[in-house]
Design an enzyme around this catalytic site. Structure first.
Site, short mmCIF file in Angstrom:
data_model
loop_
_atom_site.label_atom_id
_atom_site.label_comp_id
_atom_site.label_asym_id
_atom_site.label_seq_id
_atom_site.Cartn_x
_atom_site.Cartn_y
_atom_site.Cartn_z
N LYS A 41 0.83 -1.21 0.00
CA LYS A 41 0.00 0.00 0.00
C LYS A 41 0.86 1.26 0.00
CE LYS A 41 -2.28 -0.90 3.70
NZ LYS A 41 -3.14 -0.64 4.87
N ARG A 116 -11.81 -0.40 9.98
CA ARG A 116 -11.30 -1.74 10.31
C ARG A 116 -12.42 -2.69 10.73
NH1 ARG A 116 -5.35 -1.53 12.22
NH2 ARG A 116 -4.67 0.51 11.49
N ARG A 155 13.62 -8.32 5.90
CA ARG A 155 13.98 -6.89 5.96
C ARG A 155 15.03 -6.64 7.04
NH1 ARG A 155 8.12 -3.88 5.75
NH2 ARG A 155 8.09 -4.62 7.92
#
Length: 241
Positions: A41, A116, A155
């Site tokens: 996103k 949500r 990561r």
């Protein structure tokens, strides 16, 4: 509309005039982004914002800004948070409504991190309906959990600079070392498989009903967010054209 042109200093006035001229012919669009951590996103939202002259509304950022500006709603939110309580849905929707008065939101918005729950979605729809507006599209960033695990658990970051690496997709020249300084790289404490699986389980449980709610209204576009970023961008463009 809030923030009349006289509110801008000379330096910013020309930029604002150019923005308004560029955005004038654009159709209005109101878009919700839904997707799990690591779905992309953050890569797509600046492109959507720029191409469609939309404002990007992240509820966490808006709450912090409202508190910092000491708006009436911000003061209520601060009081609630200082008590250790959750900010109510009505208060969040109020802060979103306040943000929509900005000139940058004149052509619509990208809403990220809200709603949500179905109750939040209903409250958001009710607020927009009062303004004669509606959500136009919900972009559902679909990525298999196994792909997210590979993306996130690989990561590594250099704490001092914020430079990020990935063991597979963007590895450092020397494993475990920053390319510029040679200093050690670290992994965020949340970037591990167990924490991610827990976050994904919570995400799916919480947001699946929201996706179903908007799907019943014909608003949802399911994106293949595990593809290359350029391919996802093409899907986004097709979905909101």
């Amino acid at each position: 509309m809030a923030d009349a042109l006289e509110d801008y200093c000379d330096r910013d006035l020309m930029g604002e005039l150019i923005r308004r001229m560029k955005c004038a012919p654009k159709p209005e669009k109101r878009v919700i982004l839904i997707g799990p951590p690591g779905c992309g996103k953050g890569t797509q939202s600046p492109i959507i914002k720029e191409e469609n002259c939309l404002c990007h509304l992240a509820t966490g950022d808006m709450l912090r800004a409202a508190v910092a500006k000491q708006t009436p709603l911000g003061l209520k939110a601060k009081e609630t948070m200082e008590k250790g309580e959750l900010v109510s849905d009505d208060l969040v929707v109020g802060i979103i409504e306040e943000a929509l008065k900005r000139p940058s939101c004149g052509k619509g918005f990208i809403l990220d991190g809200f709603p949500r729950t179905v109750v939040q979605a209903e409250k958001l729809d009710a607020m927009l309906e009062k303004k004669g507006q509606k959500v136009d599209k919900v972009l559902n960033f679909e990525v298999p959990d196994s792909v997210l695990e590979e993306r996130i658990c690989g990561r590594w970051i250099h704490p001092a600079s914020g430079r990020s690496y990935h063991t597979k997709f963007a590895p450092p020249k020397v494993p475990g070392k920053d390319d510029i300084t040679g200093e050690p790289l670290v992994q965020r404490k949340d970037d591990n498989a167990d924490t991610l699986r827990s976050r994904l389980a919570a995400f799916h449980k919480q947001t699946s009903p929201v996706i179903d709610y908007y799907a019943a209204k014909g608003k949802v576009a399911n994106l293949h967010a595990d593809r290359k970023a350029a391919d996802v961008t093409a899907e986004v463009r097709a979905a909101i054209k």
